[in-house]
Design a protein around this motif. Structure first.
Motif, PDB file in Angstrom:
ATOM      1  N   SER A   1       6.848  -1.663  -2.988  1.00  0.00           N
ATOM      2  CA  SER A   1       5.937  -2.646  -2.779  1.00  0.00           C
ATOM      3  C   SER A   1       5.414  -3.672  -4.159  1.00  0.00           C
ATOM      4  CB  SER A   1       4.582  -2.188  -2.193  1.00  0.00           C
ATOM      5  OG  SER A   1       5.036  -1.858  -1.082  1.00  0.00           O
TER       6      SER A   1
ATOM      7  N   ASP B   1       7.968  -6.449   3.321  1.00  0.00           N
ATOM      8  CA  ASP B   1       7.511  -5.145   2.680  1.00  0.00           C
ATOM      9  C   ASP B   1       7.077  -3.988   4.085  1.00  0.00           C
ATOM     10  OD1 ASP B   1       6.818  -2.917   1.237  1.00  0.00           O
ATOM     11  OD2 ASP B   1       4.997  -3.817   0.319  1.00  0.00           O
ATOM     12  N   GLU B   2       8.097  -3.460   4.391  1.00  0.00           N
ATOM     13  CA  GLU B   2       7.783  -2.474   5.630  1.00  0.00           C
ATOM     14  C   GLU B   2       7.336  -3.228   6.627  1.00  0.00           C
ATOM     15  OE1 GLU B   2       6.314   1.488   4.651  1.00  0.00           O
ATOM     16  OE2 GLU B   2       7.304   1.424   2.816  1.00  0.00           O
TER      17      GLU B   2
HETATM   18 MG    MG Z   1       4.906   0.078  -0.119  1.00  0.00          MG
END
Ligand code: MG
Ligand code: ADP
Length: 263
Positions: A64, A184-185
């Protein structure tokens, strides 16, 4: 399973990324600390125009943070980052434009709760890109159609499912005409039955030629939709390869160990 035509399109795109254009995103010798924690260690990463790079690795490995440095949501301690050949601006309108050029979609959808879906998508183009409101609305409706939520434009985010909200977040980033999209995810907070609708939206973006950096735990998705997989552990890029090579023949012990746990 994806139709064969998708595979052909992806293979085609992989070739296009090999033309030797200057990288759209370039990180060189990037280091970052949070206090005593060395969270990014000498990161070198180049992302070609039209390329889809997926970042995978254990929780806490810095995925991240790496993403967030590219649109300067995090500063770096040393090294350099360029987007489209230019160093990142640090403030003012330059920074706002950078954040528009580098679209970001987070795990939590981060939509404005008190604005309609349509307003969520038009706000940035009107404020940052100085687009005419009518033109911004027309484009927003096109994008909402494209991600499959065109009939939800007047609703508030809370009236939509998680999968729909995440697709609105994607449309909102696209409305800025970004040069690159960071994810991000994007499916981690979704109920299982909604994951595929978001992954499919990302696959169609990739097929349309969008440059993408994607942090994901969806290994099947990485395997079929990435041009390149970057494996991170403890703040460093440990190995990177084509998805085929990485998933069938990981080289480092860290990657073998990780894949043993998640596959
Ligand atoms: Mg992360
Ligand atoms: P990942 O996304 O791979 O799970 P992160 O980039 O979120 O990893 O975090 C990497 C490391 O940095 C973790 O140990 C995390 O706890 C730490 N970290 C992340 N953000 C901060 C912050 N704002 N302040 C202090 N430590 C942080």
């Amino acid at each position: 399973a994806r139709p064969a035509a998708d595979d052909a399109a992806l293979a085609d795109r992989a070739h296009r990324t090999e033309r030797g254009d200057a990288p759209l995103v370039r990180m060189k010798g990037v280091n970052k600390h949070f206090g005593d924690l060395h969270v990014l260690k000498d990161i070198d990463l180049e992302v070609a125009r039209g390329e889809v790079v997926m970042i995978i690795g254990p929780s806490g490995s810095g995925k991240s943070t790496l993403c967030r440095t590219i649109n300067r949501l995090e500063t770096i301690d040393s090294g350099e980052i360029t987007v489209d050949g230019k160093p990142l601006p640090s403030e003012g309108r330059g920074l706002a434009r950078l954040r528009a050029d580098v679209g970001m979609v987070f795990q939590s959808f981060n939509l404005f709760a008190h604005k309609s879906v349509l307003q969520n998508v038009t706000l940035g183009p009107v404020k940052v890109r100085r687009k005419d409101r009518g033109a911004a609305e027309q484009r927003a409706r096109e994008l909402l159609d494209r991600v499959g939520v065109g009939n939800q434009a007047e609703k508030l985010p809370a009236q939509l499912s998680g999968g729909q909200q995440q697709r609105v977040a994607i449309a909102r980033a696209l409305a800025m005409d970004p040069k690159v999209m960071l994810f991000d995810e994007p499916t981690s907070a979704l109920d299982p039955e909604m994951i595929n609708e978001v992954l499919d939206t990302m696959v169609s973006l990739a097929k349309a030629g969008m440059t993408m950096v994607v942090v994901t735990h969806e290994m099947g998705f990485a395997r079929r939709a990435a041009d390149r997989v970057v494996f991170m552990a403890d703040g460093a890029i440990v190995e990177q390869n084509t998805p085929e090579e990485f998933f069938t023949n990981p080289r480092s012990e860290r990657a073998k160990d990780f894949l043993g746990k998640v596959l």
